[in-house]
Design a protein around this motif. Sequence first.
Motif, PDB file in Angstrom:
ATOM      1  N   THR A   1      38.058  38.033  57.843  1.00 32.01           N
ATOM      2  CA  THR A   1      38.637  36.943  57.069  1.00 32.01           C
ATOM      3  C   THR A   1      40.121  36.783  57.379  1.00 32.01           C
ATOM      4  O   THR A   1      40.620  35.675  57.542  1.00 32.01           O
ATOM      5  N   HIS A   2      40.803  37.924  57.452  1.00 34.92           N
ATOM      6  CA  HIS A   2      42.259  37.960  57.520  1.00 34.92           C
ATOM      7  C   HIS A   2      42.796  38.008  58.948  1.00 34.92           C
ATOM      8  O   HIS A   2      44.004  37.961  59.139  1.00 34.92           O
ATOM      9  N   THR A   3      41.884  38.113  59.930  1.00 37.46           N
ATOM     10  CA  THR A   3      42.345  38.349  61.305  1.00 37.46           C
ATOM     11  C   THR A   3      41.750  37.435  62.361  1.00 37.46           C
ATOM     12  O   THR A   3      42.308  37.328  63.445  1.00 37.46           O
TER      13      THR A   3
ATOM     14  N   HIS B   1      45.340  36.186  52.490  1.00 34.11           N
ATOM     15  CA  HIS B   1      45.258  35.140  53.517  1.00 34.11           C
ATOM     16  C   HIS B   1      43.874  35.122  54.152  1.00 34.11           C
ATOM     17  O   HIS B   1      43.326  36.157  54.499  1.00 34.11           O
ATOM     18  N   SER B   2      43.327  33.935  54.308  1.00 34.03           N
ATOM     19  CA  SER B   2      42.026  33.769  54.956  1.00 34.03           C
ATOM     20  C   SER B   2      42.105  32.675  56.007  1.00 34.03           C
ATOM     21  O   SER B   2      42.388  31.520  55.682  1.00 34.03           O
ATOM     22  N   TYR B   3      41.837  33.041  57.252  1.00 38.02           N
ATOM     23  CA  TYR B   3      41.682  32.021  58.294  1.00 38.02           C
ATOM     24  C   TYR B   3      40.445  31.175  58.015  1.00 38.02           C
ATOM     25  O   TYR B   3      40.448  29.963  58.220  1.00 38.02           O
TER      26      TYR B   3
ATOM     27  N   GLU C   1      32.580  30.252  51.918  1.00 37.91           N
ATOM     28  CA  GLU C   1      33.127  31.595  52.126  1.00 37.91           C
ATOM     29  C   GLU C   1      32.897  32.404  50.850  1.00 37.91           C
ATOM     30  O   GLU C   1      33.166  31.917  49.750  1.00 37.91           O
ATOM     31  N   VAL C   2      32.412  33.636  51.012  1.00 38.95           N
ATOM     32  CA  VAL C   2      32.125  34.500  49.866  1.00 38.95           C
ATOM     33  C   VAL C   2      32.861  35.827  50.038  1.00 38.95           C
ATOM     34  O   VAL C   2      32.887  36.389  51.133  1.00 38.95           O
ATOM     35  N   HIS C   3      33.433  36.293  48.935  1.00 38.91           N
ATOM     36  CA  HIS C   3      34.008  37.640  48.874  1.00 38.91           C
ATOM     37  C   HIS C   3      33.521  38.288  47.589  1.00 38.91           C
ATOM     38  O   HIS C   3      33.609  37.676  46.509  1.00 38.91           O
TER      39      HIS C   3
END
Length: 146
Positions: free
Chosen positions: A80-82, A114-116, A99-101
């Motif tokens: 998500t972050h990279t 942060h989420s790309y 998108e799920v977390h």
Amino acid sequence: MSKTIYILNGPNLNLLGKRQPEIYGHDTLDDVARNCAAVAAEFGLETDLRQSNHEGEIIDWIHEAREKAAAIVINPAAYTHTSVAILDALNTFEGPVIEVHISQVHKREPFRHHSYVSHRSDAVMAGFGIGGYALAVRHLGLTLGG
């Protein structure tokens, strides 16, 4: 139009239910698969849940989804972050993306804020535990007119 929702999961989610249960709970990906399949069936849809610890494999599945899926639910986990590469792949998909977390990422370490992937996502579910997956599938069922 396909009646399949791809549910794609990133690294370490194969350990769901075993890894950090104080954050991620005791449910497993098999539980996620069962819950999502039951919700999808209410709308005449099917689900295809997959998990990989390899970024390229997730990208290949997104490319496959272009031809075989009506929507994507994705928990890219640490990617998500990279991963600009996963974002770029999602940008080639024309259907809805959610998108799920499992955890509430905004209450965790700052790098998780942060989420790309959010740049492409039509919605984001965070902090609902594994129930976020079923909520995403229910939303897609309503959206896809099932």
